[in-house]
Every structure is written in structure tokens, then in C-alpha cells.
Design a protein around this motif. Structure first.
Motif, PDB file in Angstrom:
ATOM      1  N   GLY A  58       0.086   8.586  -3.670  1.00 49.80           N
ATOM      2  CA  GLY A  58      -1.081   7.742  -3.939  1.00 49.80           C
ATOM      3  C   GLY A  58      -0.963   6.931  -5.201  1.00 49.80           C
ATOM      4  N   GLY A  59       0.231   6.880  -5.799  1.00 48.21           N
ATOM      5  CA  GLY A  59       0.418   6.188  -7.069  1.00 48.21           C
ATOM      6  C   GLY A  59       0.935   4.772  -6.939  1.00 48.21           C
ATOM      7  N   ASP A  60       1.549   4.307  -8.023  1.00 47.22           N
ATOM      8  CA  ASP A  60       1.995   2.923  -8.155  1.00 47.22           C
ATOM      9  C   ASP A  60       3.506   2.884  -8.377  1.00 47.22           C
ATOM     10  N   CYS A  61       4.124   1.711  -8.192  1.00 48.64           N
ATOM     11  CA  CYS A  61       5.556   1.599  -8.457  1.00 48.64           C
ATOM     12  C   CYS A  61       5.997   0.140  -8.582  1.00 48.64           C
ATOM     13  N   PRO A  62       6.127  -0.374  -9.816  1.00 46.09           N
ATOM     14  CA  PRO A  62       6.786  -1.670  -9.991  1.00 46.09           C
ATOM     15  C   PRO A  62       8.303  -1.501  -9.931  1.00 46.09           C
ATOM     16  N   ILE A  63       8.980  -2.451  -9.318  1.00 46.56           N
ATOM     17  CA  ILE A  63      10.431  -2.394  -9.137  1.00 46.56           C
ATOM     18  C   ILE A  63      11.043  -3.710  -9.610  1.00 46.56           C
ATOM     19  N   LEU A  64      12.092  -3.624 -10.389  1.00 42.07           N
ATOM     20  CA  LEU A  64      12.921  -4.777 -10.746  1.00 42.07           C
ATOM     21  C   LEU A  64      14.276  -4.589 -10.080  1.00 42.07           C
ATOM     22  N   LEU A  70      21.795 -12.128  -2.610  1.00 34.67           N
ATOM     23  CA  LEU A  70      21.075 -13.334  -2.990  1.00 34.67           C
ATOM     24  C   LEU A  70      21.559 -13.916  -4.309  1.00 34.67           C
ATOM     25  N   GLY A  71      22.223 -13.093  -5.103  1.00 34.67           N
ATOM     26  CA  GLY A  71      22.612 -13.526  -6.445  1.00 34.67           C
ATOM     27  C   GLY A  71      21.405 -13.792  -7.322  1.00 34.67           C
ATOM     28  N   ALA A  72      20.346 -12.993  -7.148  1.00 34.62           N
ATOM     29  CA  ALA A  72      19.089 -13.254  -7.842  1.00 34.62           C
ATOM     30  C   ALA A  72      18.377 -11.942  -8.136  1.00 34.62           C
ATOM     31  N   GLN A  73      17.424 -12.032  -9.062  1.00 38.77           N
ATOM     32  CA  GLN A  73      16.613 -10.878  -9.441  1.00 38.77           C
ATOM     33  C   GLN A  73      15.176 -11.088  -8.960  1.00 38.77           C
ATOM     34  N   GLN A  74      14.530  -9.982  -8.621  1.00 36.98           N
ATOM     35  CA  GLN A  74      13.150 -10.034  -8.137  1.00 36.98           C
ATOM     36  C   GLN A  74      12.340  -8.880  -8.717  1.00 36.98           C
ATOM     37  N   VAL A  75      11.039  -9.100  -8.777  1.00 36.29           N
ATOM     38  CA  VAL A  75      10.073  -8.037  -9.033  1.00 36.29           C
ATOM     39  C   VAL A  75       9.368  -7.726  -7.725  1.00 36.29           C
ATOM     40  N   ILE A  76       9.263  -6.455  -7.399  1.00 32.70           N
ATOM     41  CA  ILE A  76       8.389  -6.023  -6.314  1.00 32.70           C
ATOM     42  C   ILE A  76       7.200  -5.342  -6.961  1.00 32.70           C
ATOM     43  N   ALA A 116       5.549  -0.676  -1.856  1.00 31.69           N
ATOM     44  CA  ALA A 116       6.623  -1.248  -2.666  1.00 31.69           C
ATOM     45  C   ALA A 116       7.989  -0.765  -2.183  1.00 31.69           C
ATOM     46  N   TRP A 117       8.097   0.552  -1.937  1.00 31.30           N
ATOM     47  CA  TRP A 117       9.370   1.071  -1.442  1.00 31.30           C
ATOM     48  C   TRP A 117       9.706   0.487  -0.067  1.00 31.30           C
ATOM     49  N   MET A 118       8.702   0.375   0.802  1.00 29.66           N
ATOM     50  CA  MET A 118       8.959  -0.137   2.146  1.00 29.66           C
ATOM     51  C   MET A 118       9.324  -1.621   2.136  1.00 29.66           C
ATOM     52  N   GLY A 255      -6.272  -4.649   3.469  1.00 32.11           N
ATOM     53  CA  GLY A 255      -6.206  -6.006   2.945  1.00 32.11           C
ATOM     54  C   GLY A 255      -5.175  -6.241   1.866  1.00 32.11           C
ATOM     55  N   TRP A 256      -4.341  -5.227   1.582  1.00 31.27           N
ATOM     56  CA  TRP A 256      -3.373  -5.388   0.484  1.00 31.27           C
ATOM     57  C   TRP A 256      -1.957  -5.150   0.968  1.00 31.27           C
ATOM     58  N   ARG A 257      -1.019  -5.875   0.381  1.00 36.93           N
ATOM     59  CA  ARG A 257       0.404  -5.654   0.581  1.00 36.93           C
ATOM     60  C   ARG A 257       1.124  -5.869  -0.747  1.00 36.93           C
ATOM     61  N   ALA A 258       2.199  -5.129  -0.959  1.00 39.31           N
ATOM     62  CA  ALA A 258       3.056  -5.368  -2.117  1.00 39.31           C
ATOM     63  C   ALA A 258       3.621  -6.789  -2.039  1.00 39.31           C
ATOM     64  N   THR A 259       3.945  -7.362  -3.197  1.00 39.11           N
ATOM     65  CA  THR A 259       4.419  -8.748  -3.256  1.00 39.11           C
ATOM     66  C   THR A 259       5.751  -8.837  -3.984  1.00 39.11           C
ATOM     67  N   ILE A 260       6.445  -9.923  -3.717  1.00 41.13           N
ATOM     68  CA  ILE A 260       7.702 -10.227  -4.411  1.00 41.13           C
ATOM     69  C   ILE A 260       7.436 -11.373  -5.376  1.00 41.13           C
ATOM     70  N   GLU A 261       7.845 -11.196  -6.629  1.00 42.90           N
ATOM     71  CA  GLU A 261       7.581 -12.187  -7.670  1.00 42.90           C
ATOM     72  C   GLU A 261       8.838 -12.420  -8.491  1.00 42.90           C
ATOM     73  N   PRO A 262       8.942 -13.554  -9.166  1.00 43.36           N
ATOM     74  CA  PRO A 262      10.045 -13.743 -10.113  1.00 43.36           C
ATOM     75  C   PRO A 262       9.779 -12.947 -11.385  1.00 43.36           C
TER      76      PRO A 262
END
Length: 596
Positions: A58-64, A70-76, A116-118, A255-262
Motif C-alpha cells: 500500500g506504499g509508494d515508489c519513485p523509480i529512476l 532507449l539511451g535515455a533516463q526516465q522517472v517513474i 510503478a513496478w508494473m 482514476g490514477w496511474r503511475a506516470t513516466i516523466e523526465p
């Protein structure tokens, strides 16, 4: 230089985490042909079982992450938002609260970790839902080794469980509770994850369809329905001293989904440090580096008072800006470019003198007036809590005022993929366990202020500004290191110190982790009861007494902590010759790095 263990070195892959079982699970995935994203997800779900006092479903998880493909970095972004019914008018007006409680149901955001993991698995992984979850299911079904700190946490909140949270008592106090060194199972959680796997596979053979079905089972299916029923049907005692039902609903989850951000980036001495956006405290580390760029840290003794003083004074300014400017950028105009600009930091740098500042000093980027919480009130809250603790008031037993901590995992695979993830919240002591699911809700919404005009003021659908803060570092533009730590407010303090010692003093990961560290509590805490302790600095007990004396002479309210008490870092890096090196924290005897 002394280290507690060797830095792991290899070329195939490495995993470093806050628990040795999770590290071994991640490495097992790499050995079976999975990539870093498969391994990190499997390790992350395993951490929910082996460190239930530090994180949960039931917790949270930011991922870098860095994707070699892709040769790129992302935040989930796995930070769920406030429920739609969670408003200042509700909590402050109707319920008469001054602060969001630190436990119970009112502080629960939408759980973010599972999605986030999924999402990472769908976008970058190669394994199926069953493959990734089978390790966590196995430990939940058959039992995992319980470290002493799990039992210690349960004993702390035992009176609350027995008197007010019966579902948590049924889960965590059965047979007297887990014994340190023994096996402890969570068969209800095993059932929950097995049902998710079955519903995923019912969607067909396609891997991505299975992942989407698993996400739906959690956020639009039986998991969301169970959360809705229990949170709205049970009154949970929380740190306000009263009982409240939850505000979160199945519609909030749907109504919520994890997102991908720079990621945000800052260039420092040939390295680019990447952090999550200002919905996290991560940019405070970037601001700290921007301020310190004007000092010759390499000429300072990394174990000396001058180094500690300079870093702490920079952090006081960076974290003051965190309070005055950071918030969910979908709701708050955060002047991030100016906060990281050379001109702004050159001006702010002049505030760092030879003596410690005891003031709270947010800046005015672009001439804008800072809008920060009441610092004096935060100082009073800290003093009142200290007085209550000193008088023996049974705050924990009466209110369940027991905070949690966090986990971290770093993975680098042979293809050059990297993951830095910091799962947290949903601790066993967060809120009453949901009996049909075997886990509880998180408490991240305690970080909101009940003032909509503040950058981190509560609004429905808004992400609370989290302390969770994974890191990636590029060297000369190429992905170099993944690292991070548990520690709440200390995360971006300990990470900064580790990185600075590596870059300025040539230390390896394990050396930098093992070296004595420190933290400051000058700014307003993100956690209930939102206190502040002006000028307080705690240095690890292995520092020379002269260092403490010099800090105190400079005006710091400094004190000596335990000999192995500061920092719970892990990290992994990849060098140009293809070597992968990793290290992990020896404090607490849980964290390990593995690799070959």
C-alpha cells in the motif's frame, strides 16, 4: 582506507539493496536472463515481505532508470495523490485538525508502488507478472527470515494493535508475533498476489496484456474494492487521538496511474546528477550541489568539521527552499530553473559564513516572495513533543505515533540498464491491516499542510511532496552510478555526502558508505508532528571528539550519535572498462550488494 567489506566487482551484473534476501532475489533474476528492470521489480516486491516495517504493497515508489535500449533516463512516479474527498475544508473545517495525522486512514494517498513496478515492467522489462511476483509469493507463503527490528517495531505498537487495531493484531501478533531469526509468513498477502497472477493470466498469453490485467486487478478490481470497504467501514485511531474513517475510495484508485516523466538534472564537476521532480525533495540535493560548487571541498578533510559545516549550511538553504517552493508541479508553479541557476546560487552562497545559522532562510527566485509554513510553530511542536517524551507520556501506545522508514534497491545489468528505486510507506505500523488483503495503507499525505496556498498545501488529486529520493549519476554524459538510501529527511543529506566524498576525495562506493556521516534537523520535518530543531546536527560516534567541539564552537547545536548510526546507503556503478562495482550499508546488518 578502512571498509567493512569489499566493494563488489564484476562484469555480468550487480544488485545492492537494504536487505540481503532482496539483493539475492534480484541477482537470481539476472542469472535467469532477466534484465535490470525485471530484477528490480522482483526485489522490490520481495522487500515488502522481508522489510514489512519499512514498506508494503500500500506504499509508494519513485523509480529512476536508464534504458540502454532507449539511451535515455526516465522517472517513474509511483507517488499516489490525495483522494478526491481529502480537502482542507474536510480535515481542518469539519474535523477540526491542525495537521494531517501521521497514522491511520486520513493520511492515506492512492497506493503507488504496485503500479510503478508494473509500469516499469511493461515498458522496459521482459518477464511476466508471475515470474516477477513468484519470489514475494514464496516468502509470504512459506515465511521469510525476520530481523530483530521487525519484532522491535511490532512491540512498539503492540498496545495500539491490541486496543484499537484488531486486524493488525490478528496479522502481526498471532502466536505472539514473529521471533527475531525465525520465519514469519503472511499467507493473506500471498493469496492476494496469487489472485492477481491468476487474473493476469486469464487475460491471455500476451505479456503486456497480463501486466495490464494485473494493474486492473489492483486499481479497478478486488484490491481497490477491499480497500474501499475497509477504509470507509472501520474507524481507525490515529495520532490526532481520535478515530476516523478513511476518505479513499475505489474510484480514487481507478482514476490514477503511475506516470513516466523526465528527470531533473544538474551538472557538477563533470557529472550530471539526476533526481525526481519537485513533487519529491530530490531537487534539494541538486540545490545543495549548486551552492557547494563555489567551495573547494577537495581541500577539506572529509572527516573534518569544516566539511560538515560547509555542507550543512548549504543544505539549510536548499531545504528552506524546499519548504517555500516545492510541490506537485501540476498544482504549483515551481521556479526550478531559477533555483538551480548560477546567478541565484551565487547570491545564496554569500549567506554561508564561518558560523552556523539558526535562521530559516528561504530565497526569492525571480524576485518572488517565498510562501513557507510557520517555522516558529514547527519549533514549538518539536519542543512540545520532546517535553512529552521526557515526561514519560505514552504517546506511542496511546496514539500509535511510530514512524516508519524506507527501503532502497539499485540494479545494473550486463547490457548497461540501471535502476534506482526507493519503495516506502504502507509500513505494518501505518494503519490497520486490511483483513482480505494482508497489507495496510500508506501515510504519505501527512506531508501536506492544511493550507491550500502553500506549495505543498493539500488539494484533492495532488501528490504530497515526498521525501523518497532515488538518484542516478552520469559521468561525462554516460550513465555511471545508481544509488540511494532510506532515511526520510536524511536521504538527500546522506546521498550528498556520499557523492561529494567520491567525487572530491576519490573514494569508492563501499568506502564512502562506511565512512562516518552526519545529518541536520534544522528545517521543518516532512513527518507528523512537523517539528523543527534549529541548528541541530548529529554526527556519527566514530568522529574525533575535536570535530564535535569545533562544530559547537561554530554555533552548531551538535551532538554525537551512535558509532554506526548515520546512513543506510547502497549503490552500484559501471566503469568505462565494463566493470560493475557495488556496495551496501553495514549499519543494521541487513544491507548487502551482490554481483559477479
Amino acid at each position: 582506507m578502512f571498509t567493512t567489506r569489499p566493494e563488489i566487482a564484476g562484469t555480468f551484473g550487480a544488485v545492492a539493496s537494504t536487505h540481503w534476501i532482496a539483493s539475492q532475489v534480484g541477482m537470481a533474476v539476472l542469472e535467469r536472463g532477466g534484465n535490470a528492470f525485471d530484477a528490480a521489480a522482483a526485489a522490490g516486491f520481495t522487500l515488502q515481505i522481508v522489510e514489512p516495517h519499512l514498506n508494503g504493497p500500500g506504499g509508494d515508489c519513485p523509480i529512476l532508470l536508464h534504458s540502454a535500449r532507449l539511451g535515455a533516463q526516465q522517472v517513474i512516479c509511483g507517488q499516489g495523490p490525495a483522494p478526491r474527498a481529502m480537502t482542507v475544508a474536510k480535515l481542518k473545517g469539519e474535523l477540526g485538525l491542525d495537521l494531517v495525522p501521521g497514522t491511520g486512514f486520513l493520511c492515506a494517498p492512492v497506493p503507488g508502488a504496485f503500479d510503478a513496478w508494473m509500469l516499469m515492467l511493461r515498458e522496459h522489462g521482459t518477464w511476466r507478472v508471475r515470474d516477477v511476483l513468484e519470489y514475494a509469493i514464496g516468502y509470504a507463503r512459506n515465511g521469510a527470515h525476520m530481523v530483530p527490528r521487525v519484532r522491535a517495531t511490532i512491540e512498539t505498537v503492540r498496545p495500539l494493535f491490541e486496543s484499537a487495531w484488531p486486524t493488525s493484531a490478528a496479522l502481526w501478533l498471532r502466536n505472539g508475533g514473529p521471533e527475531p531469526g525465525g520465519l514469519y509468513a503472511n499467507p493473506v498477502l500471498a493469496d492476494t498476489y496469487e489472485r492477481i497472477v491468476r487474473e493476469a493470466e486469464a487475460a491471455g498469453a500476451d505479456r503486456e496484456r497480463q501486466i495490464e490485467a494485473a494493474r486492473d486487478a489492483f486499481y479497478r478490481g478486488f484490491v481497490a474494492e477491499a480497500i474501499d470497504r475497509f477504509a470507509r467501514g472501520f474507524e481507525a485511531l490515529d495520532t490526532s487521538g481520535r478515530r476516523h474513517r478513511g476518505l479513499i475510495t475505489a474510484d480514487d484508485l481507478a482514476g490514477w496511474r503511475a506516470t513516466i516523466e523526465p528527470p531533473l538534472a544538474f551538472d557538477y564537476r563533470g557529472h550530471t546528477v539526476l533526481k525526481c521532480g519537485p513533487w519529491s525533495q530530490g531537487p534539494a540535493l541538486l540545490q545543495t550541489l549548486a551552492l557547494l560548487d563555489g567551495f573547494d571541498l577537495g581541500a577539506m578533510d572529509p572527516l573534518g568539521a569544516e566539511f560538515i559545516h560547509t555542507v550543512v549550511e548549504a543544505q539549510k538553504l536548499a531545504f528552506a527552499d524546499r519548504e517555500a517552493w516545492y510541490g506537485d508541479p501540476a498544482f504549483t508553479d515551481v521556479p526550478m530553473a531559477t533555483l538551480l541557476s548560477p546567478a541565484y546560487n551565487a547570491e545564496r552562497r554569500t549567506l554561508i559564513g564561518e558560523r552556523a545559522s539558526l535562521e530559516f532562510r528561504p530565497g526569492s527566485p525571480d524576485g518572488r516572495a517565498p510562501r513557507a509554513p510557520d517555522y516558529a510553530a514547527a519549533v514549538r511542536r518539536a519542543e512540545e513533543m520532546a517535553a512529552a517524551a521526557g515526561s514519560g507520556e505514552p504517546t506511542v501506545a496511546r496514539l500509535g505515533a511510530s514512524g516508519g522508514d524506507t527501503c532502497h534497491v539499485d540494479v545494473i545489468d550486463r547490457w548497461g540498464n540501471m535502476v534506482s528505486a526507493t519503495p516506502s510507506a504502507g509500513w505494518l505500523q501505518s494503519s490497520p491491516a486490511i483483513p482480505e488483503l494482508g497489507f495496510c495503507l500508506g501515510t504519505r499525505c501527512q506531508m501536506f499542510w492544511l493550507d491550500e496556498s502553500l506549495p505543498n498545501g493539500l488539494q484533492p488529486g495532488k501528490r504530497p511532496r515526498t521525501t523518497l529520493s532515488p538518484s542516478l549519476v552520469l559521468r561525462d554524459g554516460r550513465p555511471w552510478m545508481s544509488y540511494g538510501t532510506p532515511g526520510g529527511e536524511q536521504q538527500d543529506q546522506w546521498q550528498a555526502t556520499m557523492l561529494l566524498r567520491m567525487l572530491h576525495h576519490g573514494l569508492g562506493i563501499q568506502q564512502a558508505i562506511d565512512m562516518p556521516s552526519f545529518h541536520c534537523e534544522h528545517w521543518i520535518s516532512s513527518f507528523w508532528p512537523r517539528g523543527a530543531r534549529p541548528g541541530k546536527v548529529v554526527i556519527e560516534g566514530r568522529y574525533a571528539p575535536e570535530v564535535l567541539a569545533e562544530l559547537q564552537a561554530r554555533g552548531h547545536r551538535a551532538e554525537m550519535g551512535g558509532e554506526w548510526s548515520e546512513g543506510r546507503l547502497t549503490g552500484a556503478r559501471r566503469e568505462p572498462d565494463g566493470q560493475i562495482l557495488a556496495g551496501a550499508n553495514p549499519r543494521g546488518m541487513q544491507g548487502y550488494a551482490v554481483g559477479r
